[in-house]
Each structure stands twice: as structure tokens, then as C-alpha cells.
Design an enzyme around this catalytic site. Structure first.
Site, PDB file in Angstrom:
ATOM      1  N   ASP A 269       0.838  -1.199   0.000  1.00  0.00           N
ATOM      2  CA  ASP A 269       0.000   0.000   0.000  1.00  0.00           C
ATOM      3  C   ASP A 269       0.876   1.253   0.000  1.00  0.00           C
ATOM      4  O   ASP A 269       1.492   1.574   1.007  1.00  0.00           O
ATOM      5  CB  ASP A 269      -0.883  -0.034   1.253  1.00  0.00           C
ATOM      6  CG  ASP A 269      -1.988   1.007   1.232  1.00  0.00           C
ATOM      7  OD1 ASP A 269      -1.922   1.925   0.411  1.00  0.00           O
ATOM      8  OD2 ASP A 269      -2.914   0.879   2.055  1.00  0.00           O
ATOM      9  N   HIS A 363      -8.727  -0.613  -8.373  1.00  0.00           N
ATOM     10  CA  HIS A 363      -8.411   0.524  -7.500  1.00  0.00           C
ATOM     11  C   HIS A 363      -7.142   1.248  -7.946  1.00  0.00           C
ATOM     12  O   HIS A 363      -7.092   2.486  -7.968  1.00  0.00           O
ATOM     13  CB  HIS A 363      -8.261   0.021  -6.062  1.00  0.00           C
ATOM     14  CG  HIS A 363      -8.014   1.104  -5.061  1.00  0.00           C
ATOM     15  ND1 HIS A 363      -9.000   1.958  -4.624  1.00  0.00           N
ATOM     16  CD2 HIS A 363      -6.883   1.485  -4.405  1.00  0.00           C
ATOM     17  CE1 HIS A 363      -8.499   2.814  -3.741  1.00  0.00           C
ATOM     18  NE2 HIS A 363      -7.207   2.542  -3.597  1.00  0.00           N
TER      19      HIS A 363
END
Length: 455
Positions: A269, A363
Site C-alpha cells: 500500500d 483501485h
């Protein structure tokens, strides 16, 4: 959440943070009188200052004394407890210190920290500009001492008495309501106007917004808690806690080599987070020195969101399905179009059947700056886990914190795009939200916000 996240683990951010670190002026942990390292004893006996042992030196010493992996010895890092009349040098994790004073407040480009507390306060009835000024003066003095490894005050609780600074940072911001409470409405920035509503919002107003916001980060949980308690006590009768959220990240040294952070979904991330080494970094993240209003010069705007991850639903997906939702390999963070984590994603690549390799609603595709008119934000979140709710579902996810020079050009365009069709939306829920104006760093002799409150 995956492509523009925390800066702390990028190589550029680590170099920037490392350059800022200084030795603590008065660490809580006293220098050892009888160190296990002969060189340290010699230095101490000659009156020279005893230096903390570096991580590299500490590991080298461990190897030399037979602390090795295997059946015949303890694992590195699990040495025998010292005798009662001896102390050991701080590891680098404990000795590292960040500067309180500077052009920008700490905790924005600081390397990702292992423990964090996000707290919002409301000014109490009757408290105005004078009380707020006195409070920010107290808070700034306490933060400066704690970040240097010193006691918070003469009546310190001594919770972290034997710890070093552990890269503690304390960051202060002002919410929309602060300005009306202090009679400073004319100084309220336009950029602090309330965020628009988003279709994915399920916001709890009681855990959103606030007059004042404090971000605490450290690489030791007790050091972070100590700072939290000290600042809460300093609030006195001027302000009360509106909400508090507690988070965590990986501890420094927990991986064999530095890597981008992982979130509770197991995804790497933060691959495409803006980096301080980039020429347009300051312009995207910080208000210019000539900005308006003047008191926000070199400051930034923080969007804070509690994003719950629906982990039970997420974990029912196959590994391949999870990767399609994100658009990246779970193991390495590489784009589904091929390469390594840092490889530029090929948005047009198709498979043998003519299907896009990176799904249209992935995403990582949707959050790319080139898919949002260049919108970018510096994401620096913490994970959270607050147990199990009444339905037996994990209350866990991301304490999302992002920084930008203007939220209308950073956070808002990206969130609007996500609102229109992000595959990840089925597995997350935005439960609280806040927007805060975070002024530039305090110069020596100043407190944070002084240029606003005394201008």
C-alpha cells in the site's frame, strides 16, 4: 487505498527522515555505567559521552558473542536479560529523534511510525482565543520536550521513563469550527470549507471533525501513549476530547529489507505516493510561503478518515480476485500488466481474449494521478483493529491520513472518481471524516499556530 499511500517506507522518504534525525538532548534512558561493550566503558571512564549503539553495530556484536539462529543459540534480538545493576544501550529505534522546530511540522514527511494516536478536541464552553493560545503554547512546549526524550513536566507520569524518543512526532491542526469559537472567521482558509458528501460515506458525526486535531506517532507504543496522556492533561479546562483513534504499522526492522507498507488486506500500500525527491512535491503537498492566508505558509491540509475494511467479505475472495480488485500482485505489488512494484502500469495491455489485464474498475487504475487530472496527495495512514463488533465482525481497517496543499485539488477529485466505480468500494466503508488546516512548523521561541492566534 493501495497506490498513493504512506511515504514513510519509500526510499526517498526514508532518506529525508534520516537526514532530519538528531540525538536526543536529554533522553529518558540514562547512559550505561557498565556497558556490555568494552569501547563504551572506555569512553565513559574517560569522561567522553557514551553514544547509543547503532543497529548495525548491535547486530555485529550479537553475531560476535554467539547469538545466532539455530538450535544451539537464541535468535538475534532475544538476548539474556541484563543483571539488575546494569543497563544496555538503546537500540537505534529508541534513540532516533525528530526535530520539533522546522519549516514544516513533524509527522508529515516523517518515516512511517509503528504506533499512532489521532485525537480531536473541541474547545469548551467559554474558551476562546486567549484560552486556545495558552493551550497551543502548552502543547508545543510539551511536544518539544517529549520529542527530545525529556520529561513532559515536573509532575510527569514517568510512563516512558526508561525509553528514548523513539522517533516521536506530534502534529497540530485546526478544524473548521475553531475559527468561529475564537473569533477568527476572517482567517479561516477557503480550503477548509467542508468536504462534499460522497455516496460511499457512512459517517458517524460524533467521530468526525473537531476544533483541534492532534496526530501522535512513535516507534514505541509506550512513548506514543505517554505523549497522548501528557497532551490530554495539558488540555485542562480549555478543551475536551471529541474522539480518539489508535493505530499501528509495521515496526522498523520487522522485514529483511525496506518495502512499501502492507495494509490489513495484505496488499502492498503506497507504491505511487509522491516522494520528497520529486521536483513538484512541495507544490503539491505544502502551502507556499507566499500563500493565503499568510499564517498557513508552509503548512498543509490533512484529510482524516476512518475506513473500515470488511475483512470477512474480502477474505472470501480468491487471491486472483483480490488482485483484480486492486490491480496489483499481492506478493510483490507489481502491476498486473507485468514488471516490478515500481514498473509503470500498462493500462492498455490485454490478455489473449482481448480483456484488459488491469480491470477498468481496479483501485490502482482509478487512483492514478494521470486518471484524475494530476490530482495527488501524500498518504500516511495507520491500520487499526478495535476488536469485534456486536455482530461478531472485525472492527478493523485504515486510519487514512492524507496531506495536500489544497484538498479540492488533492483528495476530493480522487474520492469522487472512486465513488463512481471503484471495485474496492464493496469491501470498505468510510465511517468518519475530518479536514484540518495544519500550519507550518514553529520557529524556535514560537508555538504552533502563534501566527494565527497572535497575528
Amino acid at each position: 487505498m493501495a497506490d498513493q499511500s504512506t511515504p514513510g517506507t519509500s526510499s526517498a522518504a526514508r532518506e529525508t527522515a534520516s537526514a532530519k534525525k538528531t540525538s536526543p538532548k536529554a533522553p529518558r534512558a540514562t547512559a550505561p555505567e557498565a556497558s556490555a561493550d568494552p569501547s563504551a566503558r572506555a569512553a565513559s571512564s574517560e569522561g567522553a559521552p557514551t553514544r547509543v549503539m547503532s543497529r548495525r553495530r548491535l547486530l555485529g556484536t550479537a553475531g560476535a558473542t554467539g547469538l545466532a539462529l539455530g538450535a544451539g543459540g537464541a535468535a538475534v534480538g532475544y538476548a539474556a536479560a541484563p543483571s539488575a545493576d546494569r543497563t544496555v544501550p538503546l537500540a537505534s529505534v529508541g534513540a532516533d529523534a525528530e526535530m520539533f522546530h522546522g519549516k514544516h511540522q513533524p509527522g508529515i514527511t516523517t518515516a512511517l511510525q509503528a504506533r499512532g494516536h489521532l485525537v480531536a478536541f473541541d474547545l469548551t464552553a467559554g474558551a476562546g482565543r486567549r484560552e486556545a493560545s495558552a493551550l497551543l503554547r502548552r502543547w508545543s512546549a510539551t511536544a518539544e520536550r517529549l520529542m527530545a526524550g525529556e520529561a513532559a513536566s515536573h509532575d510527569d507520569t514517568d510512563v516512558a521513563l526508561d525509553a528514548g524518543p523513539s522517533s516521536l512526532t506530534v502534529t497540530f491542526g485546526f478544524g473548521h469550527g475553531f475559527f468561529a469559537r475564537t473569533g477568527l472567521e476572517k482567517q479561516r482558509p477557503v480550503a477548509l470549507d467542508p468536504l462534499p458528501d460522497f455516496s460511499s460515506d457512512h459517517l458517524d458525526k460524533g467521530r468526525s471533525n473537531g476544533d483541534l486535531w492532534v496526530q501522535i506517532g512513535a516507534n514505541d507504543a509506550l512513548v506514543a501513549f505517554h505523549a497522548l496522556r501528557a497532551l490530554q492533561k495539558d488540555a485542562g479546562s480549555a478543551a475536551r476530547v471529541r474522539w480518539q483513534m489508535n493505530g499501528f504499522n509495521r515496526s522498523p526492522g520487522a522485514t529483511a529489507s525496506p518495502m512499501t507498507a502492507r495494509n490489513l488486506m495484505g496488499q502492498i500500500d503506497g507504491t505511487r505516493n509522491p516522494k520528497p525527491s520529486e521536483p513538484d512535491f512541495d507544490g503539491r503537498i505544502f502551502v507556499p510561503g507566499s500563500g493565503d492566508p499568510a499564517w498557513m505558509a508552509n503548512g498543509s491540509y490533512a484529510v482524516v478518515r476512518r475506513i473500515r475494511m470488511l475483512l470477512d467479505d474480502w477474505e472470501k475472495l480468491s487471491g486472483k480476485a483480490q488482485e483484480d480488485v486492486i490491480g496489483r500482485r499481492k506478493s510483490t505489488g507489481a502491476p498486473l500488466s507485468g514488471g516490478t512494484e515500481k514498473t509503470t502500469m500498462d493500462l492498455d495491455r490485454t490478455d489473449a481474449d482481448g480483456n484488459l489485464v488491469v480491470p477498468i474498475n481496479a483501485h490502482a487504475r482509478i487512483t492514478r494521478p494521470d486518471q484524475n487530472g494530476g490530482a495527488a496527495m501524500l498518504r500516511r495512514p495507520f491500520s487499526f483493529h478495535d476488536g469485534i463488533d456486536a455482530d461478531g465482525v472485525p472492527d478493523a481497517g485504515l486510519l487514512f491520513v492524507c496531506w495536500q496543499a489544497d484538498p479540492l485539488r488533492g483528495f476530493v477529485p480522487v474520492q469522487r472518481k472512486l465513488d463512481r466505480g471503484d471495485a474496492l468500494s464493496d469491501f470498505i466503508r468510510h465511517e468518519s471524516s475530518g479536514l484540518f488546516a495544519v500550519p507550518g512548523g514553529a520557529a524556535r521561541g514560537e508555538y504552533v499556530g502563534q501566527r494565527l492566534l497572535e497575528g
